[in-house]
Design an enzyme around this catalytic site. Structure first.
Site, PDB file in Angstrom:
ATOM      1  CE1 TYR A 245       1.635  48.350 -46.332  1.00 58.51           C
ATOM      2  CE2 TYR A 245       0.402  46.808 -47.688  1.00 58.51           C
ATOM      3  CZ  TYR A 245       0.739  48.106 -47.350  1.00 58.51           C
ATOM      4  OH  TYR A 245       0.174  49.163 -48.042  1.00 58.51           O
TER       5      TYR A 245
ATOM      6  N   GLY B 106       5.337  61.356 -46.732  1.00 56.96           N
ATOM      7  CA  GLY B 106       5.652  60.261 -47.650  1.00 56.96           C
ATOM      8  C   GLY B 106       5.351  60.656 -49.080  1.00 56.96           C
TER       9      GLY B 106
END
Length: 315
Positions: free
Chosen positions: A143, A9
Site C-alpha cells: 500500500y 469508490g
C-alpha cells in the site's frame, strides 16, 4: 452552480461520508457516486449512482462524458492490511485507477482531481516524531509503495502536463457510520463497536503503539477544503501531510472507560503490528496549515464522546 463531481469508490469508508457531505453542500444531482458494486439501497438511491470499475478506462471515461464531470475524487484503493494479502491486485488497482484519471485530465476531459495518499508512504527510516513534509520515504508495505509511486506521478503530471491534481496524506481515520475497511489503524474504529456490544476488545496492536489518527469529520472537511482552495494556494503537488491527533490503544481505552467503566482491553499483536511499527507516531502538517488554512477540530475526548453517542443508537 457547482461543477459536476464524480466520486470513484463512493461505497468505501471515506467515499460514503464524502458523498453525503458533498451532496449536502452542492445538491444531490451535482455529485455522481460510483463504485465497482452497489452499496446499500439507501445510499444508491440518495442521488445519481453508476456501477464503474476503476480499472476499466472506458467505463470511467463514459461516465465522465455522460455527466460532463469536471471534478473527480478517486477514492478506490486496496488498504494496507488487505493489500499485503493480494499485492499484485493492490498494485494494479491503486496505480492504474490513478493513471486512468490522470490521463483523462491530461486529455482535457476533467479539470480537477483529488487523490488520497497516506502516512503509509513513510517507512521505518522516516523520523517517527513530528514527521516532516519533506523527509526520507522508504515504505515497507504494498500500500505504501503504491501511494509513494502515486505521489510522484501526480507531481509529474502537474509539472509536465499542467494537471490540477491535489492530495493529502491521510492518517488513520475513525468513523461511526461505516465499518472498518481493512486498514492497520482500524482497531481505533472497531474498539468503539466492541466496547458497546461486548464490553471488551482484543487489540491487534500493542498497548503503546502511537499512531497519527483523525476523526472522519475532520478528514472530509480537509478533503473538500483542499479541492475548494484557489489553485495558486496549492504549492505541493505530490501530497500534503495532514495531522489530527496521535494516541495509543492504551490511551483510547482509558478514554472509553470514562464512558463505559467496565470496559476491558487485551492485546494480541499480529502481522499488522509490523506495519504500524513502520509508520510515524505524529505528523507535522504546517504546510497544509499555511498554504490552504487547514485546522483540525476533534481531539481524543470529543471524538470518543461523538463516536459512542452515534454508535449507541445502532448497537
Amino acid at each position: 452552480m457547482h461543477a459536476k463531481i464524480l466520486i470513484i469508490g463512493a461505497c468505501g469508508q471515506i467515499g460514503t461520508e464524502l458523498t453525503k457531505k458533498l451532496r449536502s453542500q452542492y445538491g444531490k444531482d451535482a455529485v455522481i457516486a460510483s463504485d465497482v458494486r452497489k452499496g446499500s439501497p439507501e445510499f444508491v438511491n440518495s442521488g445519481p449512482f453508476e456501477v464503474v470499475n476503476a480499472l476499466d478506462f472506458n467505463q470511467v471515461e463514459t461516465v465522465i462524458e455522460k455527466y460532463q464531470i469536471e471534478d473527480v475524487y478517486l477514492m478506490a484503493a486496496l488498504l494496507s492490511a488487505t493489500a499485503e494479502k493480494n499485492p499484485a491486485f493492490a498494485w494494479d488497482l491503486n496505480m492504474n485507477s490513478l493513471f486512468h484519471v490522470l490521463n483523462l485530465a491530461k486529455a482535457g476531459k476533467i479539470k480537477k482531481i483529488f487523490w488520497p495518499s497516506s502516512i503509509a508512504v513513510f517507512g521505518p527510516t522516516t523520523p517517527k516524531d513530528n514527521t516532516p513534509q519533506y523527509t526520507v520515504m522508504e515504505p515497507s508495505t504494498v500500500y505504501g509503495i503504491s501511494k509513494q509511486s502515486g505521489e510522484r506521478w501526480c507531481e509529474y503530471y502537474h509539472n509536465i502536463f499542467g494537471v490540477d491534481v491535489r492530495s493529502i496524506r491521510y492518517p488513520g481515520l475513525i468513523s461511526w457510520s461505516t465499518p472498518p475497511g481493512g486498514g492497520t489503524t482500524d482497531y481505533a474504529v472497531d474498539i468503539y463497536y466492541k466496547a458497546l456490544s461486548d464490553g471488551k476488545y482484543e487489540c491487534f496492536l500493542s498497548e503503546n503503539t502511537e499512531l497519527p489518527m483523525m476523526y472522519m469529520d475532520d478528514a472530509i472537511r480537509a478533503t473538500i477544503s483542499i479541492m475548494d482552495a484557489p489553485k495558486e494556494n496549492i504549492k505541493i503537488r505530490s501530497s500534503y501531510n495532514l495531522a489530527g491527533i496521535s494516541f495509543t490503544p492504551k490511551e483510547i481505552a482509558a478514554e472509553i472507560k470514562k464512558h463505559i467503566p467496565d470496559f476491558s482491553i487485551s492485546y494480541e499483536p499480529d502481522f499488522r503490528q509490523k506495519i504500524a511499527d513502520s509508520w510515524p507516531s505524529s505528523i507535522d502538517d504546517s504546510y497544509a496549515r499555511k498554504d490552504w488554512g487547514w485546522k483540525h477540530e476533534f481531539d481524543l475526548e470529543s471524538m470518543t464522546k461523538d463516536m459512542l453517542e452515534h454508535l449507541s443508537e445502532n448497537v
